[in-house]
Scaffold this active site. Structure first.
Site, PDB file in Angstrom:
ATOM      1  N   HIS A   1       0.616   4.286  -2.755  1.00 44.00           N
ATOM      2  CA  HIS A   1       0.360   5.670  -2.334  1.00 44.00           C
ATOM      3  C   HIS A   1       1.509   6.592  -2.730  1.00 44.00           C
ATOM      4  O   HIS A   1       1.290   7.774  -2.987  1.00 44.00           O
ATOM      5  CB  HIS A   1       0.135   5.732  -0.820  1.00 44.00           C
ATOM      6  CG  HIS A   1      -1.258   5.359  -0.407  1.00 44.00           C
ATOM      7  ND1 HIS A   1      -2.025   6.135   0.427  1.00 44.00           N
ATOM      8  CD2 HIS A   1      -2.024   4.292  -0.732  1.00 44.00           C
ATOM      9  CE1 HIS A   1      -3.216   5.561   0.603  1.00 44.00           C
ATOM     10  NE2 HIS A   1      -3.225   4.434  -0.082  1.00 44.00           N
TER      11      HIS A   1
ATOM     12  N   ARG B   1       0.826  -1.207   0.000  1.00 44.26           N
ATOM     13  CA  ARG B   1       0.000   0.000   0.000  1.00 44.26           C
ATOM     14  C   ARG B   1       0.861   1.258   0.000  1.00 44.26           C
ATOM     15  O   ARG B   1       0.538   2.255  -0.647  1.00 44.26           O
ATOM     16  CB  ARG B   1      -0.938  -0.010   1.212  1.00 44.26           C
ATOM     17  CG  ARG B   1      -1.974   1.097   1.208  1.00 44.26           C
ATOM     18  CD  ARG B   1      -3.110   0.803   2.159  1.00 44.26           C
ATOM     19  NE  ARG B   1      -4.026   1.930   2.223  1.00 44.26           N
ATOM     20  CZ  ARG B   1      -4.229   2.684   3.313  1.00 44.26           C
ATOM     21  NH1 ARG B   1      -3.587   2.409   4.434  1.00 44.26           N
ATOM     22  NH2 ARG B   1      -5.071   3.684   3.295  1.00 44.26           N
TER      23      ARG B   1
ATOM     24  N   ASN C   1      -3.390   9.234   4.196  1.00 32.68           N
ATOM     25  CA  ASN C   1      -2.168   8.470   4.441  1.00 32.68           C
ATOM     26  C   ASN C   1      -1.932   8.138   5.917  1.00 32.68           C
ATOM     27  O   ASN C   1      -1.031   7.368   6.243  1.00 32.68           O
ATOM     28  CB  ASN C   1      -0.949   9.237   3.907  1.00 32.68           C
ATOM     29  CG  ASN C   1      -0.810   9.131   2.400  1.00 32.68           C
ATOM     30  OD1 ASN C   1      -1.293   8.180   1.793  1.00 32.68           O
ATOM     31  ND2 ASN C   1      -0.153  10.106   1.796  1.00 32.68           N
TER      32      ASN C   1
ATOM     33  N   HIS D   1      -6.144  -6.038  -2.848  1.00 32.95           N
ATOM     34  CA  HIS D   1      -7.029  -6.101  -1.682  1.00 32.95           C
ATOM     35  C   HIS D   1      -7.297  -7.535  -1.237  1.00 32.95           C
ATOM     36  O   HIS D   1      -8.102  -7.770  -0.343  1.00 32.95           O
ATOM     37  CB  HIS D   1      -8.354  -5.399  -1.982  1.00 32.95           C
ATOM     38  CG  HIS D   1      -8.247  -3.916  -2.023  1.00 32.95           C
ATOM     39  ND1 HIS D   1      -9.285  -3.090  -2.420  1.00 32.95           N
ATOM     40  CD2 HIS D   1      -7.210  -3.085  -1.712  1.00 32.95           C
ATOM     41  CE1 HIS D   1      -8.892  -1.827  -2.343  1.00 32.95           C
ATOM     42  NE2 HIS D   1      -7.644  -1.794  -1.934  1.00 32.95           N
TER      43      HIS D   1
END
Length: 331
Positions: free
Chosen positions: A70, A66, A97, A199
């Site tokens: 990001h 992740r 975040n 996911h």
């Protein structure tokens, strides 16, 4: 006036061409053997550190993955998400975040220390490349594909809280919004669906699913695209008056295995976010979901290809920036 308008269009077109050529040139400088002369064992050094961290906690895998996403989607893959700010105005301080797990940051810091412990490699490998390698390694350790990683990125010097605005997909996005955001980075709908498969590991929080299982008028309302039994399970994990930061697995079936169960869950109405379930409810993307659900190897291959494209977004190469000595601050 018309002449000026045409001149402006020519200038704008020229700038766009230059930008495309610059980005393409940066992509071209990435190579899987970039460090063969300066730090030939960089991959084994990173992998050893990541394996040790992974053995300590599985959260290492989804947290690192992740973190990479990001980072790349905001200012490009330049490790700017790792930069700290004394006044709380860095990327990592943005509300989107704040939920990034500390284990992701810690994985990169430990891998950086492992690389720099080798005298030949010290301050030769960028934090951006270490994050890219660590991400590949956690995917592989969790059961996903082991794919070659292009290297040669430099680290960015700028990290701005405001740059996060409108650059990360939301849990309530529909297919058009997802395609638009991913498309801006040169990623196709198939890439987007494959990357959404990340996911299959990790967790989210009750605040992101509350609107799908509760509506105050009427209170009994449940999102009709959500599997009813799954919705009641979510209500048990996320009661109305529970702390919205309570963690829930993204994949209710095999949360610790990087596999295609995510897509099988979508077929059953068990996508945690609206932006997950829409991949199946929208006919334009359903066939791809069905294909990945029926073929784990095809999903893994598509995911690896999409990760390679993701890793090329907005990269800084050559003399465009620096190799940070400390991943948390510019040199």
């Amino acid at each position: 006036m018309e002449h000026q308008r045409k001149n402006s269009m020519v200038v704008a077109s020229g700038m766009l061409v230059c930008l495309v050529l610059l980005v393409s040139s940066a992509h071209a400088q990435l190579r899987t053997d970039f460090y063969k002369n300066t730090c030939p064992n960089v991959e084994s050094l990173v992998r050893s550190a990541v394996q040790q961290k992974f053995r300590q906690t599985f959260v290492t895998a989804p947290a690192t993955l992740r973190l990479f996403f990001h980072d790349c989607f905001v200012r490009g893959c330049d490790a700017s998400v790792l930069l700290a700010s004394p006044n709380g105005k860095a990327e990592k301080d943005h509300p989107d975040n704040l939920s990034l797990a500390g284990d992701g940051f810690d994985t990169v810091i430990k891998a950086k220390a492992a690389v720099d412990s080798n005298p030949q490699c010290r301050n030769k490998v960028s934090c951006a490349d270490i994050l890219a390698l660590a991400t590949r390694d956690v995917v592989s350790l969790a059961g996903g594909a082991f794919y070659p990683v292009e290297l040669g990125r430099r680290d960015g010097r700028i990290s701005s809280l405001t740059s996060v605005q409108r650059n990360l997909p939301g849990a309530g996005f529909n297919l058009d919004q997802l395609n638009s955001m991913f498309g801006r980075h040169g990623l196709t709908q198939t890439d987007m669906i494959a990357l959404s498969g990340a996911h299959t590991i990790g967790f989210s929080h009750c605040k992101h699913v509350a609107k799908r299982i509760y509506r105050f008028q009427p209170r009994s309302w449940i999102d009709p695209t959500l599997n009813l039994r799954y919705a009641f399970q979510l209500r048990q994990m996320c009661p109305l008056k529970v702390d919205p930061r309570i963690a829930i697995n993204m994949d209710p079936t095999t949360p610790n295995t990087f596999d295609n169960a995510y897509f099988k869950n979508l077929q059953q109405g068990k996508g945690l976010f609206v932006s997950d379930q829409v991949l199946f409810t929208d006919r334009r993307s359903r066939n791809t979901v069905n294909f990945f659900a029926s073929n784990n190897a095809a999903f893994q291959q598509a995911f690896a290809a999409a990760m390679t494209k993701l890793g090329r977004i907005g990269v800084l190469t050559g003399n465009l920036s620096e190799i940070r000595r400390d991943c948390t601050r510019p040199n």
